[in-house]
Scaffold this motif. Structure first.
Motif, short mmCIF file in Angstrom:
data_model
loop_
_atom_site.label_atom_id
_atom_site.label_comp_id
_atom_site.label_asym_id
_atom_site.label_seq_id
_atom_site.Cartn_x
_atom_site.Cartn_y
_atom_site.Cartn_z
N TRP A 14 2.99 5.52 -0.23
CA TRP A 14 3.68 5.42 1.05
C TRP A 14 4.92 4.53 0.91
CZ3 TRP A 14 2.64 8.52 4.92
CH2 TRP A 14 1.37 9.11 5.00
N PRO A 15 6.05 4.95 1.51
CA PRO A 15 7.28 4.13 1.43
C PRO A 15 7.05 2.72 1.95
CG PRO A 15 7.77 6.31 2.29
CD PRO A 15 6.29 6.21 2.23
N GLN A 16 6.29 2.58 3.04
CA GLN A 16 6.07 1.25 3.61
C GLN A 16 5.17 0.37 2.74
OE1 GLN A 16 5.18 4.25 4.80
NE2 GLN A 16 3.68 4.08 6.49
N LEU A 17 4.57 0.95 1.71
CA LEU A 17 3.77 0.19 0.75
C LEU A 17 4.46 0.15 -0.60
CD1 LEU A 17 0.15 1.52 1.56
CD2 LEU A 17 1.21 -0.62 2.32
N ASN A 18 5.80 0.27 -0.56
CA ASN A 18 6.58 0.31 -1.80
C ASN A 18 6.12 1.44 -2.71
OD1 ASN A 18 8.27 -1.89 -1.15
ND2 ASN A 18 6.73 -3.34 -1.88
N ASN A 19 5.86 2.59 -2.08
CA ASN A 19 5.43 3.81 -2.77
C ASN A 19 4.11 3.64 -3.51
OD1 ASN A 19 7.67 5.39 -1.93
ND2 ASN A 19 8.94 4.42 -3.51
N ARG A 20 3.29 2.75 -3.01
CA ARG A 20 1.94 2.60 -3.55
C ARG A 20 0.97 3.42 -2.71
NH1 ARG A 20 3.72 -2.85 -3.51
NH2 ARG A 20 3.81 -3.83 -5.60
N THR A 21 -0.13 3.83 -3.34
CA THR A 21 -1.23 4.40 -2.56
C THR A 21 -1.97 3.25 -1.87
OG1 THR A 21 -2.87 4.23 -4.33
CG2 THR A 21 -1.49 6.23 -4.27
N VAL A 22 -2.88 3.58 -0.96
CA VAL A 22 -3.65 2.55 -0.28
C VAL A 22 -4.46 1.73 -1.29
CG1 VAL A 22 -5.54 2.14 1.34
CG2 VAL A 22 -3.78 3.85 1.87
N VAL A 23 -5.06 2.39 -2.27
CA VAL A 23 -5.86 1.69 -3.27
C VAL A 23 -5.00 0.75 -4.08
CG1 VAL A 23 -7.25 1.97 -5.35
CG2 VAL A 23 -7.60 3.50 -3.40
N ASP A 24 -3.82 1.23 -4.51
CA ASP A 24 -2.93 0.38 -5.31
C ASP A 24 -2.42 -0.80 -4.49
OD1 ASP A 24 -3.21 1.88 -7.58
OD2 ASP A 24 -1.46 3.14 -7.16
N ALA A 25 -2.12 -0.58 -3.23
CA ALA A 25 -1.64 -1.66 -2.37
C ALA A 25 -2.71 -2.72 -2.18
CB ALA A 25 -1.21 -1.09 -1.02
N LEU A 26 -3.95 -2.29 -1.98
CA LEU A 26 -5.05 -3.24 -1.85
C LEU A 26 -5.25 -4.02 -3.14
CD1 LEU A 26 -7.66 -1.14 0.17
CD2 LEU A 26 -6.41 -3.17 0.97
N ALA A 27 -5.12 -3.33 -4.26
CA ALA A 27 -5.27 -4.01 -5.55
C ALA A 27 -4.20 -5.07 -5.73
CB ALA A 27 -5.22 -2.99 -6.68
N ASP A 28 -2.97 -4.76 -5.28
CA ASP A 28 -1.88 -5.72 -5.40
C ASP A 28 -2.14 -6.93 -4.51
OD1 ASP A 28 0.91 -6.42 -6.27
OD2 ASP A 28 1.22 -6.33 -4.09
N ILE A 29 -2.62 -6.69 -3.29
CA ILE A 29 -2.95 -7.79 -2.40
C ILE A 29 -4.04 -8.67 -3.00
CG2 ILE A 29 -3.99 -8.36 -0.15
CD1 ILE A 29 -2.60 -5.80 0.92
N TYR A 30 -5.06 -8.04 -3.56
CA TYR A 30 -6.17 -8.76 -4.17
C TYR A 30 -5.68 -9.64 -5.33
CZ TYR A 30 -10.68 -9.63 -6.40
OH TYR A 30 -11.78 -10.23 -6.95
#
Length: 257
Positions: free
Chosen positions: A233-249
């Protein structure tokens, strides 16, 4: 066969306990252990019937009989909600004339346990709970007498008198599921049960399959729907939800150090 290699003999005074041990609901009718037309010779299987009534009082005919035929007419009655009524431990008049491999011709009453399942007899009113209990109950009894599903028989398969019961049940499929329970496995769902489950899900969630792409898109990004790619998703810097959560973690872990 029993441990000493002999066929199980004696009246099945263990019926209620065996069914309960299989997780089934059981009602014990007063005096059932002493009810019957004499004693069994040996036990070789289970004969499956329908009551051809379909009402809550069908058990009364099975226990007390009907004009011209004295009860009891089967050892067990299976209600539509899956509850077993234990009617008798002795011989019952339910088999009539007929034959089945390994069973005495025209003499099954003294060798097999009869189950009368409550049904109108047109094959359309079986409930999932009843069918499941039917299979589990047959499996539990057959295990107790050390027999396989081949000795779980429809009255129509045994009878030479034109019987049709239990109408609407595919006995090859039924025996397959009974054997699965005997073997300690979860019996696979029948085609009818699969259809019923799909109908249930559809009623609450909408058509099966219509939401799969929506869920996948939410997790993987808009590109998933259109191109089959995990575009993110563009709003997640083109990350998927899983990748975005992993980055936050990962960021939280660094802050804790």
């Amino acid at each position: 066969m029993t441990e000493d290699g002999m066929t199980w003999t004696g009246d099945p005074i263990w019926l209620a306990d065996v069914l309960r041990d299989a997780g089934l609901r059981v009602i014990e009718h007063e005096g059932w252990r002493d009810r019957g037309h004499g004693d069994f010779e040996d036990l070789r299987g289970v004969l499956c019937h329908h009551t051809a009534g379909g009402g809550p009082d069908d058990w009364r005919t099975v226990q007390y009989g009907r004009p011209g035929l004295e009860g009891p007419l089967a050892q067990l009655v299976l209600e539509r909600d899956g509850t077993y009524r234990v009617i008798a431990a002795g011989v019952c008049w339910h088999a009539g004339s007929g034959s089945w491999p390994g069973w005495p011709t025209n003499n099954a009453n003294y060798h097999v346990i009869g189950i009368e399942a409550v049904s109108s007899g047109d094959g359309t009113d079986w409930t999932p709970a009843q069918l499941d209990a039917y299979k589990r109950g047959c499996a539990a009894i057959l295990c107790r007498i050390d027999r396989a599903a081949d000795d779980c028989v429809a009255h129509r398969e045994y009878s030479t008198e034109g019987k049709i019961d239990p109408a609407g049940i595919d006995m090859d499929e039924f025996r397959r599921d009974v054997q699965a329970f005997i073997d300690g496995e979860d019996a696979p769902m029948s085609a009818a049960e699969v259809t019923e489950l799909k109908d249930f899900i559809t009623a609450f969630c909408g058509p099966i399959g219509s939401d799969v792409k929506d869920i996948r898109e939410q997790l993987c990004g808009g590109g998933q729907r259109d191109t089959g790619q995990y575009a993110g998703w563009p709003q997640l810097n083109n990350r998927t939800v899983v990748d975005a959560l992993a980055d936050i973690y990962a960021r939280l872990e660094r802050l804790e150090r």
